[in-house]
Write a protein that holds these residues in place. Structure first.
Motif, PDB file in Angstrom:
ATOM      1  N   ASN A 125       0.831  -1.204   0.000  1.00  0.00           N
ATOM      2  CA  ASN A 125       0.000   0.000   0.000  1.00  0.00           C
ATOM      3  C   ASN A 125       0.867   1.256   0.000  1.00  0.00           C
ATOM      4  O   ASN A 125       0.514   2.260  -0.624  1.00  0.00           O
ATOM      5  CB  ASN A 125      -0.959   0.001   1.186  1.00  0.00           C
ATOM      6  N   GLU A 126       2.007   1.209   0.691  1.00  0.00           N
ATOM      7  CA  GLU A 126       2.940   2.341   0.673  1.00  0.00           C
ATOM      8  C   GLU A 126       3.487   2.559  -0.738  1.00  0.00           C
ATOM      9  O   GLU A 126       3.619   3.705  -1.188  1.00  0.00           O
ATOM     10  CB  GLU A 126       4.089   2.094   1.643  1.00  0.00           C
ATOM     11  N   ILE A 127       3.808   1.478  -1.430  1.00  0.00           N
ATOM     12  CA  ILE A 127       4.294   1.584  -2.818  1.00  0.00           C
ATOM     13  C   ILE A 127       3.219   2.224  -3.685  1.00  0.00           C
ATOM     14  O   ILE A 127       3.502   3.113  -4.494  1.00  0.00           O
ATOM     15  CB  ILE A 127       4.731   0.205  -3.357  1.00  0.00           C
ATOM     16  N   LEU A 128       1.972   1.794  -3.511  1.00  0.00           N
ATOM     17  CA  LEU A 128       0.867   2.415  -4.253  1.00  0.00           C
ATOM     18  C   LEU A 128       0.776   3.906  -3.929  1.00  0.00           C
ATOM     19  O   LEU A 128       0.513   4.725  -4.820  1.00  0.00           O
ATOM     20  CB  LEU A 128      -0.461   1.742  -3.913  1.00  0.00           C
ATOM     21  N   GLY A 129       0.990   4.250  -2.662  1.00  0.00           N
ATOM     22  CA  GLY A 129       0.965   5.646  -2.253  1.00  0.00           C
ATOM     23  C   GLY A 129       2.063   6.454  -2.917  1.00  0.00           C
ATOM     24  O   GLY A 129       1.828   7.592  -3.362  1.00  0.00           O
ATOM     25  N   VAL A 130       3.258   5.882  -2.999  1.00  0.00           N
ATOM     26  CA  VAL A 130       4.372   6.559  -3.673  1.00  0.00           C
ATOM     27  C   VAL A 130       4.019   6.804  -5.138  1.00  0.00           C
ATOM     28  O   VAL A 130       4.240   7.900  -5.670  1.00  0.00           O
ATOM     29  CB  VAL A 130       5.675   5.731  -3.554  1.00  0.00           C
ATOM     30  N   VAL A 131       3.462   5.799  -5.794  1.00  0.00           N
ATOM     31  CA  VAL A 131       3.071   5.943  -7.202  1.00  0.00           C
ATOM     32  C   VAL A 131       2.040   7.056  -7.341  1.00  0.00           C
ATOM     33  O   VAL A 131       2.165   7.933  -8.201  1.00  0.00           O
ATOM     34  CB  VAL A 131       2.530   4.602  -7.751  1.00  0.00           C
TER      35      VAL A 131
END
Length: 155
Positions: A125-131
Motif C-alpha cells: 500500500n505504501e508503494i501504491l501511495g508513492v506511485v
C-alpha cells in the motif's frame, strides 16, 4: 532527462515518447521527406522504408499518448525514483511501475516479482501511495473500461 545511448539500457515509456517525437520532427525535414520518383512513377525502396518508419512512429506515439507516460515529466520521474528507492526493487520492476502506474494491490502483485514474499500488505500500500503521490494520473479517457461497464450494467 537525456538519453545518451538509446540502445544501451531499458527505456521508460516517457523516454521512448520523447525519442519518437524527436524522430518524428526529424522525419519531417526535407532531406527525409518521401518524394515520388517522377521517372518511374513509383517509390524507391528507401522511400518505402521511410513511409513504413513514419507509420510505426505515428502508431507508437499515438499509443504512448494514451498511456500514463503522456502526463509524466522528468521531474515526476526523478521524484518517483527517489521515493521508491527504499523498497529495493529491481530496475525492471521500477520501470514497470513507472510505465504502468498501478492503482491496486493486484496490479502491484503482477508487476513486482514475488511481491507477497518480499512485502507485506502495508508495504505494498505504501508503494501504491508513492506511485499516486509522485506520478501524475494518466490522460483521461471518455469511456470506462469494458469490465467496469459490464459490472455496472449487471448490477
Amino acid at each position: 532527462m537525456e538519453v545518451i545511448k538509446d540502445n544501451a539500457a531499458l527505456l521508460s515509456n516517457i523516454e521512448v515518447l520523447t525519442l519518437l517525437e524527436n524522430l518524428k520532427s526529424d522525419l519531417k525535414r526535407p532531406k527525409y521527406s518521401v518524394q515520388i520518383n517522377e521517372m518511374k512513377g513509383q517509390l524507391s525502396e528507401k522511400e518505402k522504408s521511410l513511409q513504413r518508419l513514419n507509420t510505426i512512429v505515428y502508431e507508437t506515439v499515438k499509443y504512448l499518448e494514451e498511456m500514463p507516460s503522456a502526463t509524466q515529466t522528468p521531474e515526476s520521474v526523478k521524484n518517483f525514483l527517489t521515493a521508491i528507492a527504499p523498497y529495493s526493487l529491481t530496475k525492471a520492476e521500477k520501470l514497470q511501475l513507472l510505465n504502468m502506474r498501478p492503482t491496486s494491490l493486484v496490479e502491484i502483485q503482477l508487476l513486482i516479482e514475488e511481491s507477497e514474499e518480499r512485502f507485506n500488505e502495508d508495504q505494498m500500500n505504501e508503494i501504491l501511495g508513492v506511485v499516486a503521490e509522485t506520478l501524475p494520473p494518466g490522460p483521461e479517457t471518455d469511456s470506462k473500461p469494458p469490465s467496469e461497464v459490464d459490472y455496472e450494467e449487471n448490477g
